[in-house]
Design a protein around this motif. Structure first.
Motif: not given
Ligand code: DC
Length: 227
Positions: A32-33, A36-37, A97, A100, A106, A126-128, A177, A181, A184
């Motif tokens: 999923t990153g 956002y990229r 970053s 996101s 989102r 991902g992150r969430d 980052r 991350d 936020r």
């Molecule tokens: O995993 P990555 O490094 O490719 O993620 C790129 C940016 O996207 C990272 O700064 C956090 C954000 N991100 C996010 O907020 N939620 C996600 N599910 C995946 C990535």
């Protein structure tokens, strides 16, 4: 459908580990990153400041992202152009970053991610994912490692690709980052209460894959028993 949520900070090995796990289990790997990229890259290309919430939000109706799943893994298409390599630059990382942190970004990506999990067995990283995108995921893992271990790995990876950042720059970028991350307001990175925490600082790639695969199989087995 079975879903495995893998969250954690940049450079913990989420993508490479998830990809291998997905191959072993026959699941789709969704990075999923990359989404956002792709939005970050589009804002950069359009010359929009990536922290400017209103300007980035105004771009969203123009953005069309498609994911293609090939034998080589996930490819990302931005308005039909394959940007899978372009989104890996340090500039696109920082832009990702920034964007996101924007709630509208989102929200824009949420259904795309949920649809994939509705239609396929997935390993989504991902992150969430465990906290927001798939709170009912079959298995939740929070994959982490010390900032130094993560910077060392990313530095070696980037060196192979001929990128010229120093180890210190990579470490600083990772710290920055991590801070962005997890601080936020919109869906900050945090471990879901029911996630299993796995620290790979002292593990190599194969060891990481093996302990995580074992955990996933056990959890899927338990979920199947519970019916
Ligand atoms: O995993 P990555 O490094 O490719 O993620 C790129 C940016 O996207 C990272 O700064 C956090 C954000 N991100 C996010 O907020 N939620 C996600 N599910 C995946 C990535």
């Amino acid at each position: 459908m079975i879903s495995v949520a893998i969250d954690g900070p940049a450079g913990a090995g989420k993508s490479t580990i998830s990809r291998r796990l997905a191959d072993c289990l026959g699941f789709l790997h969704v990075d999923t990153g990359a989404l956002y990229r792709t939005i970050g890259l589009y804002a950069l290309r359009r010359g929009i400041p990536t922290k400017d919430c209103a300007a980035v939000t105004a771009l969203l109706p123009e953005v069309k992202i498609d994911l293609a799943f090939t034998g080589e893994g996930q490819r990302v298409l931005l308005l039909g152009e394959d940007v899978s390599e372009a989104i890996r630059s340090p500039e696109a990382s920082m832009a990702a970053s920034d964007v996101s942190a924007i709630p509208e970004v989102r929200a824009f990506l949420l259904e795309l991610q949920r649809d994939l999990a509705r239609e396929h067995d997935v390993i989504m990283d991902g992150r969430d994912i465990g906290t927001v995108v798939l709170p009912q995921a079959t298995v939740k893992i929070f994959l982490t490692a010390s900032p130094e271990a993560r910077a060392r790995r990313r530095f070696l990876e980037q060196q192979k690709k001929g990128m010229e950042e120093s180890y210190e720059e990579v470490l600083e970028d990772i710290r920055q980052r991590d801070y962005n991350d997890s601080h936020r307001a919109a869906a900050p990175m945090r471990q879901a209460e029911d996630a299993w925490r796995c620290d790979t600082s002292e593990l190599d790639f194969e060891q990481s894959v093996s302990v995580i695969a074992e955990h996933i199989r056990e959890q899927i087995g338990n979920a199947e028993k519970e019916g």
